[in-house]
Design a protein around this motif. Sequence first.
Motif, mmCIF file in Angstrom:
data_model
loop_
_atom_site.group_PDB
_atom_site.id
_atom_site.type_symbol
_atom_site.label_atom_id
_atom_site.label_comp_id
_atom_site.label_asym_id
_atom_site.label_seq_id
_atom_site.Cartn_x
_atom_site.Cartn_y
_atom_site.Cartn_z
ATOM 1 N N ILE A 149 -4.794 0.740 -23.585
ATOM 2 C CA ILE A 149 -4.790 1.862 -22.631
ATOM 3 C C ILE A 149 -3.527 2.688 -22.804
ATOM 4 O O ILE A 149 -3.568 3.926 -22.774
ATOM 5 C CB ILE A 149 -4.918 1.345 -21.185
ATOM 6 N N ASP A 150 -2.391 2.032 -23.004
ATOM 7 C CA ASP A 150 -1.132 2.749 -23.185
ATOM 8 C C ASP A 150 -1.179 3.634 -24.435
ATOM 9 O O ASP A 150 -0.720 4.779 -24.406
ATOM 10 C CB ASP A 150 0.018 1.746 -23.284
ATOM 11 N N GLU A 151 -1.751 3.121 -25.515
ATOM 12 C CA GLU A 151 -1.881 3.926 -26.730
ATOM 13 C C GLU A 151 -2.798 5.123 -26.500
ATOM 14 O O GLU A 151 -2.497 6.244 -26.931
ATOM 15 C CB GLU A 151 -2.418 3.068 -27.872
ATOM 16 N N ASP A 152 -3.920 4.891 -25.802
ATOM 17 C CA ASP A 152 -4.839 5.994 -25.510
ATOM 18 C C ASP A 152 -4.185 7.036 -24.613
ATOM 19 O O ASP A 152 -4.348 8.246 -24.812
ATOM 20 C CB ASP A 152 -6.117 5.470 -24.844
ATOM 21 N N LEU A 153 -3.431 6.574 -23.626
ATOM 22 C CA LEU A 153 -2.746 7.495 -22.724
ATOM 23 C C LEU A 153 -1.692 8.296 -23.478
ATOM 24 O O LEU A 153 -1.537 9.500 -23.244
ATOM 25 C CB LEU A 153 -2.113 6.726 -21.571
ATOM 26 N N ASN A 154 -1.000 7.651 -24.387
ATOM 27 C CA ASN A 154 -0.002 8.351 -25.181
ATOM 28 C C ASN A 154 -0.650 9.470 -26.006
ATOM 29 O O ASN A 154 -0.131 10.587 -26.069
ATOM 30 C CB ASN A 154 0.732 7.364 -26.092
ATOM 31 N N GLU A 155 -1.788 9.164 -26.620
ATOM 32 C CA GLU A 155 -2.498 10.193 -27.384
ATOM 33 C C GLU A 155 -2.948 11.337 -26.487
ATOM 34 O O GLU A 155 -2.843 12.508 -26.852
ATOM 35 C CB GLU A 155 -3.705 9.576 -28.080
ATOM 36 N N LEU A 156 -3.434 11.004 -25.302
ATOM 37 C CA LEU A 156 -3.872 12.024 -24.357
ATOM 38 C C LEU A 156 -2.701 12.893 -23.900
ATOM 39 O O LEU A 156 -2.825 14.110 -23.810
ATOM 40 C CB LEU A 156 -4.544 11.363 -23.151
ATOM 41 N N GLU A 157 -1.556 12.262 -23.627
ATOM 42 C CA GLU A 157 -0.372 13.030 -23.236
ATOM 43 C C GLU A 157 0.047 13.977 -24.347
ATOM 44 O O GLU A 157 0.415 15.124 -24.089
ATOM 45 C CB GLU A 157 0.784 12.087 -22.902
ATOM 46 N N LEU A 158 0.009 13.495 -25.575
ATOM 47 C CA LEU A 158 0.380 14.367 -26.690
ATOM 48 C C LEU A 158 -0.557 15.562 -26.793
ATOM 49 O O LEU A 158 -0.116 16.681 -27.051
ATOM 50 C CB LEU A 158 0.381 13.579 -27.997
ATOM 51 N N LEU A 159 -1.849 15.317 -26.582
ATOM 52 C CA LEU A 159 -2.806 16.421 -26.627
ATOM 53 C C LEU A 159 -2.568 17.419 -25.503
ATOM 54 O O LEU A 159 -2.567 18.625 -25.724
ATOM 55 C CB LEU A 159 -4.238 15.882 -26.535
ATOM 56 N N CYS A 160 -2.358 16.899 -24.303
ATOM 57 C CA CYS A 160 -2.213 17.778 -23.130
ATOM 58 C C CYS A 160 -0.867 18.486 -23.101
ATOM 59 O O CYS A 160 -0.801 19.693 -22.929
ATOM 60 C CB CYS A 160 -2.380 16.980 -21.845
#
Length: 138
Positions: A62-73
Motif C-alpha cells: 500500500i505504501d508503494e502504491d500510495l507513493n506512486e499516486l502521490e508522485l502522479l498527483c
Amino acid sequence: MFESIKRDLSFIQGLLEGDVNHQHHVEYRGLSRLVDVVDLLVESVEQLERRLSELEEYVETIDEDLNELELLCYDDDEEDDEWDHEIEVTCPECGEDVTIDEDDLDDENVELLCPKCHTVLDLEEIDEEDVETVISED
C-alpha cells in the motif's frame, strides 16, 4: 524459535507421561496443565507472527502504491503551482489596480473590495478592458 520451544515442551510432556508413579500428585497435574497452557500460547504467538508478517507485506505494498499516486498527483500540482494566475482589475471609482486570483472569478460568493475606496466590485460586470492578466512566481 518456535521449533525449539515446541521441542522443549514435547520433551517435558514425555517426562511427565513417563513418570507413572507421580501422576496422582497435585504437582504433576498442575505441571501437566501448565505445559498444555504454554503449548497453546506458543501456537497463538506463532499464528500472530505469521499474521503480522502478512500485514507488514500488505502495508509495504500500500505504501508503494500510495507513493506512486502521490508522485502522479503532486508532480502535476507542482507544475501548476509554479505560476499562479492572477487577474488585475481596475476599480471603476478610484482607478486603483486590484489583483485577484483567476479562480475567484467563477465563485459567486466572493466579494471583491477595492483596498483604496472600499467599493464592492461586481465580478460579473468586469469588462475585458478592465482586466489584465498578471503571472507571478511564488
